[in-house]
Design a protein around this motif. Structure first.
Motif, PDB file in Angstrom:
ATOM      1  N   UNK A   1       0.826  -1.208   0.000  1.00  0.00           N
ATOM      2  CA  UNK A   1       0.000   0.000   0.000  1.00  0.00           C
ATOM      3  C   UNK A   1       0.860   1.257   0.000  1.00  0.00           C
ATOM      4  N   UNK A   2       1.874   1.269   0.855  1.00  0.00           N
ATOM      5  CA  UNK A   2       2.752   2.434   0.928  1.00  0.00           C
ATOM      6  C   UNK A   2       3.578   2.581  -0.348  1.00  0.00           C
ATOM      7  N   UNK A   3       3.981   1.464  -0.935  1.00  0.00           N
ATOM      8  CA  UNK A   3       4.758   1.526  -2.175  1.00  0.00           C
ATOM      9  C   UNK A   3       3.941   2.153  -3.296  1.00  0.00           C
TER      10      UNK A   3
ATOM     11  N   UNK B   1      -2.120 -12.369  -2.245  1.00  0.00           N
ATOM     12  CA  UNK B   1      -0.911 -12.132  -3.029  1.00  0.00           C
ATOM     13  C   UNK B   1      -1.264 -11.817  -4.479  1.00  0.00           C
ATOM     14  N   UNK B   2      -2.265 -12.512  -4.999  1.00  0.00           N
ATOM     15  CA  UNK B   2      -2.707 -12.249  -6.367  1.00  0.00           C
ATOM     16  C   UNK B   2      -3.272 -10.849  -6.518  1.00  0.00           C
ATOM     17  N   UNK B   3      -4.029 -10.398  -5.495  1.00  0.00           N
ATOM     18  CA  UNK B   3      -4.571  -9.042  -5.526  1.00  0.00           C
ATOM     19  C   UNK B   3      -3.442  -8.012  -5.495  1.00  0.00           C
ATOM     20  N   UNK B   4      -2.435  -8.260  -4.668  1.00  0.00           N
ATOM     21  CA  UNK B   4      -1.293  -7.350  -4.604  1.00  0.00           C
ATOM     22  C   UNK B   4      -0.595  -7.245  -5.951  1.00  0.00           C
ATOM     23  N   UNK B   5      -0.380  -8.381  -6.584  1.00  0.00           N
ATOM     24  CA  UNK B   5       0.284  -8.387  -7.889  1.00  0.00           C
ATOM     25  C   UNK B   5      -0.535  -7.603  -8.918  1.00  0.00           C
ATOM     26  N   UNK B   6      -1.848  -7.819  -8.911  1.00  0.00           N
ATOM     27  CA  UNK B   6      -2.717  -7.104  -9.855  1.00  0.00           C
ATOM     28  C   UNK B   6      -2.721  -5.605  -9.571  1.00  0.00           C
ATOM     29  N   UNK B   7      -2.733  -5.227  -8.284  1.00  0.00           N
ATOM     30  CA  UNK B   7      -2.735  -3.816  -7.910  1.00  0.00           C
ATOM     31  C   UNK B   7      -1.466  -3.121  -8.389  1.00  0.00           C
ATOM     32  N   UNK B   8      -0.330  -3.788  -8.214  1.00  0.00           N
ATOM     33  CA  UNK B   8       0.925  -3.205  -8.689  1.00  0.00           C
ATOM     34  C   UNK B   8       0.909  -3.018 -10.195  1.00  0.00           C
ATOM     35  N   UNK B   9       0.472  -4.029 -10.903  1.00  0.00           N
ATOM     36  CA  UNK B   9       0.441  -3.944 -12.365  1.00  0.00           C
ATOM     37  C   UNK B   9      -0.470  -2.816 -12.830  1.00  0.00           C
ATOM     38  N   UNK B  10      -1.669  -2.729 -12.222  1.00  0.00           N
ATOM     39  CA  UNK B  10      -2.618  -1.694 -12.626  1.00  0.00           C
ATOM     40  C   UNK B  10      -2.106  -0.301 -12.275  1.00  0.00           C
ATOM     41  N   UNK B  11      -1.485  -0.162 -11.103  1.00  0.00           N
ATOM     42  CA  UNK B  11      -0.969   1.145 -10.692  1.00  0.00           C
ATOM     43  C   UNK B  11       0.135   1.618 -11.623  1.00  0.00           C
TER      44      UNK B  11
END
Length: 495
Positions: free
Chosen positions: A264-266, A445-455
């Motif tokens: 989240x902070x990243x 973990x999958x949600x985190x990966x998707x969030x990073x990609x989308x961001x």
């Protein structure tokens, strides 16, 4: 004009003379001697493969000597740079004494084994940094920033004291090395309290969202102090989690929570950076994001990667702050030729380099070759490579060969260096009790990966700029404390 006791130097700063205080020169030499000595201790530690304990008060292990080398090197650079940068300061001795004191506090912290010494070193480190933030006497904004930072650091110290007190009481031990060994015997409730307090202390010290206000308000610190802050001080959160790794790895849910907090902070740090116009504040938002990456890596169970990240980030951010003056220029708005390359060749080169970067890291480190959290670590490497390559191939001012051939090869070489550093750091940390981190992938973990990609896609394509509400929210979230802002033109001229 406000009244204050601060002399203004106009023109070229004076060269050192016989009347120049001897303290800056003496402390600079002392720090570099400490760096040389730290290199010797590191070599001895690697040669013997062991650690030295001194009565449950101090323990010198691989993490200790590694951070000694890094901290004294950064401090040596700052000391040497400051002898020229701060030459016009009336309180030169006071500045160098505080920087040197901060260095000693960090060195004690990473070697402290007794909970009391650990807590005192943590407090001393925070108070020393707060004093550097408010270094300029008679500057109301600097004093307000120092007061704000001091409150945050006292809060993190209080949380750490709670964690250390609970763990010591529950295990009957006063040495950190003994506490982490006996953590399995701690009842659930005390363990939960200790974990929450540890993570909270780490978040505050590393300026993670929502505790980033003190960092963005600290720009009143002299630039060398900012370099030391961003290259060393904020890394304390990662060091804390590594030291108490067996405590936080007892439950996969805790590790997952740390990963979410870091991610989240990243992401927010990256977004906050996009709305900044001030050079140092851009670097501050970047640090918020990078510290998020550090905690994300720790939450994934890769403590070696977290330490590697804080070391490499320290080198990068120290250079960025000490060279920040070069970024100040007066220019008219114009197209820079750095827009993304929409050509098919550019897209193909970017995609291939990103995939190759992640694969290269996986092959060299063994992380990402199986279905576990190592895939996320390799994925982060691919995403970082994707961003860097896309920026390079989109720079139309560069020759075609450089954009499509040289730049990707340079990035792949950089990944090779990073993988080597990660492997070396992991080997140094191998004797430490780091617990048994979870390795299974989950839906989160999958949600985190998707969030990073989308961001990353949203920022790199500029899609997020279409939302006025998001822009306003980011600007508000990135605002320093009101009392630390310079709002009057005369204030700028004065300081």
């Amino acid at each position: 004009m406000t009244e204050h006791d601060h002399s203004t130097t106009i023109g070229q700063l004076p060269e050192p003379t016989e009347s120049t205080p001897v303290t800056p020169r003496a402390l600079t030499r002392a720090v570099w001697l400490m760096w040389v000595a730290s290199l010797g201790v590191l070599a001895a530690a690697l040669g013997t493969g062991g650690a030295w304990e001194f009565g449950g008060v101090v323990a010198v292990d691989g993490l200790t000597v590694l951070l000694w080398v890094v901290v004294t090197f950064f401090s040596g650079i700052v000391h040497s740079y400051s002898r020229r940068y701060m030459a016009g300061s009336k309180d030169l001795t006071r500045f160098f004494t505080r920087v040197f004191g901060f260095t000693l506090a960090v060195m004690v912290l990473v070697a402290a084994d007794h909970v009391a010494l650990f807590g005192v070193a943590w407090l001393a480190m925070g108070l020393a940094m707060a004093s550097l933030i408010g270094y300029v006497d008679g500057w109301p904004q600097a004093q307000a920033a120092a007061t704000l930072a001091r409150r945050y650091f006292l809060a993190s110290t209080a949380l750490l004291a709670v964690a250390l007190g609970v763990l010591s009481w529950a295990t009957g031990e006063t040495a950190v090395s003994e506490i982490v060994t006996a953590v399995d015997t701690v009842p659930t409730v005390p363990w939960v309290v200790a974990v929450v307090a540890l993570v909270g202390a780490a978040m505050i010290q590393s300026a993670l969202v929502p505790f980033h206000s003190w960092l963005l308000s600290s720009m009143t610190a002299p630039t060398p102090a900012s370099a030391l802050m961003h290259a060393g001080f904020v890394n304390a959160g990662g060091v804390l989690l590594v030291r108490f790794a067996p405590v936080v790895t007892l439950d996969p849910t805790v590790m997952l929570g740390i990963a979410v907090v870091g991610a989240t902070s990243a992401l927010l740090g990256k977004l906050l950076k996009t709305v900044q116009t001030d050079i140092k504040r851009k670097l501050g938002c970047s640090t918020v994001g990078q510290m998020g990456f550090m905690l994300l890596q720790a939450g994934l169970g890769f403590f070696g990667a977290a330490i590697t990240h804080l070391i490499l980030h320290g080198f990068y951010k120290a250079y960025q702050f000490l060279s920040s003056g070069e970024q100040v220029e007066q220019t008219a708005p114009a197209k820079t030729g750095t827009a993304a390359d929409p050509s098919a060749v550019g897209l193909i080169v970017t995609a291939v380099t990103a995939v190759a970067g992640g694969a290269l890291f996986a092959v060299l480190t063994g992380k990402g070759t199986s279905f576990d959290t190592g895939l996320l670590l390799a994925g982060l490497v691919s995403l970082t490579t994707l961003h860097a390559t896309r920026t390079a191939v989109g720079h139309r001012g560069l020759p075609t060969t450089v954009r499509y051939v040289v730049a990707p090869l340079v990035f792949l070489a950089g990944i090779t260096v990073y993988a080597g550093a990660y492997t070396a750091v992991t080997a140094v940390l191998a004797p430490l009790p780091l617990g048994s981190p979870p390795t299974e992938l989950t839906a989160v973990h999958g949600v985190l990966a998707a969030a990073f990609a989308l961001a990353y896609v949203a920022v790199d394509t500029g899609v997020y700029e279409r939302s006025t509400r998001l822009y306003v929210a980011l600007v508000n979230a990135a605002q320093p404390a009101a009392g630390t802002l310079l709002t009057d033109t005369e204030d700028y001229n004065e300081y």
